[in-house]
Design a protein around this motif. Structure first.
Motif, PDB file in Angstrom:
ATOM      1  N   GLN A 124     -31.057  84.420  74.467  1.00  0.00           N
ATOM      2  CA  GLN A 124     -30.798  85.381  73.395  1.00  0.00           C
ATOM      3  C   GLN A 124     -29.784  84.836  72.401  1.00  0.00           C
ATOM      4  O   GLN A 124     -29.935  85.006  71.185  1.00  0.00           O
ATOM      5  N   MET A 125     -28.760  84.160  72.899  1.00  0.00           N
ATOM      6  CA  MET A 125     -27.737  83.597  72.014  1.00  0.00           C
ATOM      7  C   MET A 125     -28.326  82.486  71.148  1.00  0.00           C
ATOM      8  O   MET A 125     -28.056  82.418  69.949  1.00  0.00           O
ATOM      9  N   TYR A 126     -29.149  81.617  71.731  1.00  0.00           N
ATOM     10  CA  TYR A 126     -29.757  80.551  70.941  1.00  0.00           C
ATOM     11  C   TYR A 126     -30.616  81.142  69.827  1.00  0.00           C
ATOM     12  O   TYR A 126     -30.542  80.704  68.675  1.00  0.00           O
ATOM     13  N   LEU A 127     -31.412  82.149  70.166  1.00  0.00           N
ATOM     14  CA  LEU A 127     -32.263  82.779  69.141  1.00  0.00           C
ATOM     15  C   LEU A 127     -31.425  83.444  68.057  1.00  0.00           C
ATOM     16  O   LEU A 127     -31.766  83.382  66.873  1.00  0.00           O
ATOM     17  N   ALA A 128     -30.327  84.072  68.441  1.00  0.00           N
ATOM     18  CA  ALA A 128     -29.444  84.694  67.451  1.00  0.00           C
ATOM     19  C   ALA A 128     -28.824  83.627  66.549  1.00  0.00           C
ATOM     20  O   ALA A 128     -28.739  83.795  65.325  1.00  0.00           O
ATOM     21  N   MET A 129     -28.408  82.515  67.140  1.00  0.00           N
ATOM     22  CA  MET A 129     -27.828  81.423  66.349  1.00  0.00           C
ATOM     23  C   MET A 129     -28.882  80.771  65.463  1.00  0.00           C
ATOM     24  O   MET A 129     -28.587  80.366  64.342  1.00  0.00           O
ATOM     25  N   LEU A 130     -30.107  80.671  65.959  1.00  0.00           N
ATOM     26  CA  LEU A 130     -31.207  80.132  65.158  1.00  0.00           C
ATOM     27  C   LEU A 130     -31.441  81.013  63.935  1.00  0.00           C
ATOM     28  O   LEU A 130     -31.573  80.525  62.810  1.00  0.00           O
ATOM     29  N   GLU A 131     -31.451  82.312  64.147  1.00  0.00           N
ATOM     30  CA  GLU A 131     -31.645  83.252  63.042  1.00  0.00           C
ATOM     31  C   GLU A 131     -30.489  83.181  62.043  1.00  0.00           C
ATOM     32  O   GLU A 131     -30.703  83.165  60.833  1.00  0.00           O
ATOM     33  N   GLU A 132     -29.279  83.113  62.551  1.00  0.00           N
ATOM     34  CA  GLU A 132     -28.110  83.021  61.668  1.00  0.00           C
ATOM     35  C   GLU A 132     -28.138  81.718  60.869  1.00  0.00           C
ATOM     36  O   GLU A 132     -27.851  81.704  59.666  1.00  0.00           O
ATOM     37  N   THR A 133     -28.514  80.627  61.527  1.00  0.00           N
ATOM     38  CA  THR A 133     -28.611  79.332  60.852  1.00  0.00           C
ATOM     39  C   THR A 133     -29.671  79.384  59.766  1.00  0.00           C
ATOM     40  O   THR A 133     -29.487  78.854  58.664  1.00  0.00           O
ATOM     41  N   GLN A 134     -30.775  80.044  60.058  1.00  0.00           N
ATOM     42  CA  GLN A 134     -31.868  80.169  59.096  1.00  0.00           C
ATOM     43  C   GLN A 134     -31.428  80.972  57.866  1.00  0.00           C
ATOM     44  O   GLN A 134     -31.867  80.691  56.754  1.00  0.00           O
ATOM     45  N   GLN A 135     -30.559  81.929  58.053  1.00  0.00           N
ATOM     46  CA  GLN A 135     -30.051  82.701  56.915  1.00  0.00           C
ATOM     47  C   GLN A 135     -29.092  81.864  56.078  1.00  0.00           C
ATOM     48  O   GLN A 135     -29.084  81.954  54.849  1.00  0.00           O
ATOM     49  N   LYS A 136     -28.290  81.052  56.746  1.00  0.00           N
ATOM     50  CA  LYS A 136     -27.302  80.225  56.046  1.00  0.00           C
ATOM     51  C   LYS A 136     -27.952  79.021  55.366  1.00  0.00           C
ATOM     52  O   LYS A 136     -27.571  78.637  54.264  1.00  0.00           O
ATOM     53  N   HIS A 137     -28.910  78.405  56.041  1.00  0.00           N
ATOM     54  CA  HIS A 137     -29.625  77.225  55.534  1.00  0.00           C
ATOM     55  C   HIS A 137     -31.123  77.518  55.643  1.00  0.00           C
ATOM     56  O   HIS A 137     -31.757  77.133  56.624  1.00  0.00           O
ATOM     57  N   PRO A 138     -31.711  78.225  54.687  1.00  0.00           N
ATOM     58  CA  PRO A 138     -33.090  78.705  54.823  1.00  0.00           C
ATOM     59  C   PRO A 138     -34.127  77.626  55.127  1.00  0.00           C
ATOM     60  O   PRO A 138     -34.079  76.522  54.585  1.00  0.00           O
ATOM     61  N   PHE A 139     -35.032  77.973  56.017  1.00  0.00           N
ATOM     62  CA  PHE A 139     -36.206  77.176  56.352  1.00  0.00           C
ATOM     63  C   PHE A 139     -37.242  78.133  56.915  1.00  0.00           C
ATOM     64  O   PHE A 139     -36.920  79.248  57.307  1.00  0.00           O
ATOM     65  N   PHE A 140     -38.496  77.709  56.918  1.00  0.00           N
ATOM     66  CA  PHE A 140     -39.564  78.513  57.508  1.00  0.00           C
ATOM     67  C   PHE A 140     -39.749  78.073  58.953  1.00  0.00           C
ATOM     68  O   PHE A 140     -40.045  76.904  59.209  1.00  0.00           O
ATOM     69  N   LEU A 141     -39.602  78.996  59.873  1.00  0.00           N
ATOM     70  CA  LEU A 141     -39.820  78.723  61.287  1.00  0.00           C
ATOM     71  C   LEU A 141     -41.239  79.163  61.610  1.00  0.00           C
ATOM     72  O   LEU A 141     -41.544  80.346  61.630  1.00  0.00           O
ATOM     73  N   HIS A 142     -42.126  78.193  61.847  1.00  0.00           N
ATOM     74  CA  HIS A 142     -43.529  78.497  62.090  1.00  0.00           C
ATOM     75  C   HIS A 142     -43.806  78.796  63.558  1.00  0.00           C
ATOM     76  O   HIS A 142     -44.612  79.675  63.864  1.00  0.00           O
ATOM     77  N   SER A 143     -43.190  78.074  64.474  1.00  0.00           N
ATOM     78  CA  SER A 143     -43.382  78.302  65.909  1.00  0.00           C
ATOM     79  C   SER A 143     -42.147  77.791  66.637  1.00  0.00           C
ATOM     80  O   SER A 143     -41.472  76.884  66.159  1.00  0.00           O
ATOM     81  N   TYR A 144     -41.894  78.369  67.808  1.00  0.00           N
ATOM     82  CA  TYR A 144     -40.815  77.853  68.640  1.00  0.00           C
ATOM     83  C   TYR A 144     -41.116  78.140  70.100  1.00  0.00           C
ATOM     84  O   TYR A 144     -41.923  79.009  70.441  1.00  0.00           O
ATOM     85  N   CYS A 145     -40.459  77.399  70.968  1.00  0.00           N
ATOM     86  CA  CYS A 145     -40.482  77.658  72.401  1.00  0.00           C
ATOM     87  C   CYS A 145     -39.189  77.113  72.986  1.00  0.00           C
ATOM     88  O   CYS A 145     -38.850  75.943  72.774  1.00  0.00           O
ATOM     89  N   LEU A 146     -38.465  77.967  73.682  1.00  0.00           N
ATOM     90  CA  LEU A 146     -37.240  77.566  74.356  1.00  0.00           C
ATOM     91  C   LEU A 146     -37.567  77.358  75.830  1.00  0.00           C
ATOM     92  O   LEU A 146     -37.855  78.317  76.549  1.00  0.00           O
ATOM     93  N   MET A 147     -37.563  76.125  76.267  1.00  0.00           N
ATOM     94  CA  MET A 147     -37.795  75.798  77.663  1.00  0.00           C
ATOM     95  C   MET A 147     -36.433  75.738  78.363  1.00  0.00           C
ATOM     96  O   MET A 147     -35.401  75.854  77.722  1.00  0.00           O
ATOM     97  N   THR A 148     -36.413  75.563  79.657  1.00  0.00           N
ATOM     98  CA  THR A 148     -35.126  75.578  80.359  1.00  0.00           C
ATOM     99  C   THR A 148     -34.223  74.420  79.958  1.00  0.00           C
ATOM    100  O   THR A 148     -33.016  74.598  79.861  1.00  0.00           O
ATOM    101  N   ASN A 149     -34.807  73.245  79.707  1.00  0.00           N
ATOM    102  CA  ASN A 149     -33.958  72.095  79.388  1.00  0.00           C
ATOM    103  C   ASN A 149     -34.207  71.487  78.006  1.00  0.00           C
ATOM    104  O   ASN A 149     -33.670  70.439  77.693  1.00  0.00           O
ATOM    105  N   HIS A 150     -35.037  72.135  77.210  1.00  0.00           N
ATOM    106  CA  HIS A 150     -35.255  71.635  75.857  1.00  0.00           C
ATOM    107  C   HIS A 150     -35.812  72.740  74.954  1.00  0.00           C
ATOM    108  O   HIS A 150     -36.202  73.797  75.424  1.00  0.00           O
ATOM    109  N   VAL A 151     -35.822  72.433  73.672  1.00  0.00           N
ATOM    110  CA  VAL A 151     -36.240  73.374  72.631  1.00  0.00           C
ATOM    111  C   VAL A 151     -37.304  72.708  71.767  1.00  0.00           C
ATOM    112  O   VAL A 151     -37.194  71.524  71.454  1.00  0.00           O
TER     113      VAL A 151
END
Length: 187
Positions: A34-61
């Motif tokens: 949840q924290m990574y996703l929140a930080m991803l969203e915050e980063t996207q607001q600060k430095h805009p980019f289009f996020l087309h797909s994502y997957c957070l695995m246990t040891n990688h993103v």
């Protein structure tokens, strides 16, 4: 020896991965995802980019994204350094969380974009974490196949290639590859 500068232009698409140091887990509980996703969203607001797909695995993103005005090195440094500080503080650790810098592979054209999105969404299935991609809570797959959009995920670019019933046809596109993979694995 200095690192080679990565080429970048506005509008470029990349498959970005960040792996835990020594392949160690970078997510230990639900709060970490949840924290990574929140930080991803915050980063996207600060430095805009289009996020087309994502997957957070246990040891990688895995992130499939399209740049707008900011090179990936800026927003990846922002999110990875902030998440590493959070993780180390939470678990009373020191040192590197991520194994080197992130990896960025250019994704050129519609077919590679579709294939990469499918690959990302099938990652937890192929790692035997779930049986079907919709069972995995830490990916953008449900944003594509249901009416549960995530506000930071742009599904329009990928779904536009599926003329009629785009959500259903994207599901079929992903599941067909999953069936092929299962058949190849069993033969």
């Amino acid at each position: 020896m200095p690192r080679k500068t990565r080429s970048w232009n506005p509008g470029d698409c990349f498959h970005i991965t960040s792996r835990g140091n020594r392949k160690s887990n970078i997510f230990l509980d639900i709060g970490d995802y949840q924290m990574y996703l929140a930080m991803l969203e915050e980063t996207q607001q600060k430095h805009p980019f289009f996020l087309h797909s994502y997957c957070l695995m246990t040891n990688h993103v895995h992130l499939l994204l399209e740049t707008i005005e900011t090179p990936p090195k800026v927003f990846m440094k922002h999110i990875n350094s902030r998440y590493a500080m959070y993780f180390n503080r939470k678990y009373n650790l020191t040192g590197h969380l991520f194994e080197g810098r992130y990896n960025a592979v250019p994704v050129l054209g519609a077919i590679p974009l579709l294939n990469m999105s499918r690959y990302i969404h099938l990652n937890p299935v192929r790692a035997y974490m779930v049986s079907l991609p919709e069972e995995y809570p830490w990916s953008s797959y449900l944003s594509f196949v249901s009416n549960k959009p995530r506000k930071n995920v742009t599904t329009k670019t990928i779904l536009q290639y599926f003329q009629e019933s785009p959500r259903e046809n994207y599901r079929n596109y992903v599941m067909l590859e999953h069936i092929r993979w299962l058949q190849a694995k069993d033969s």
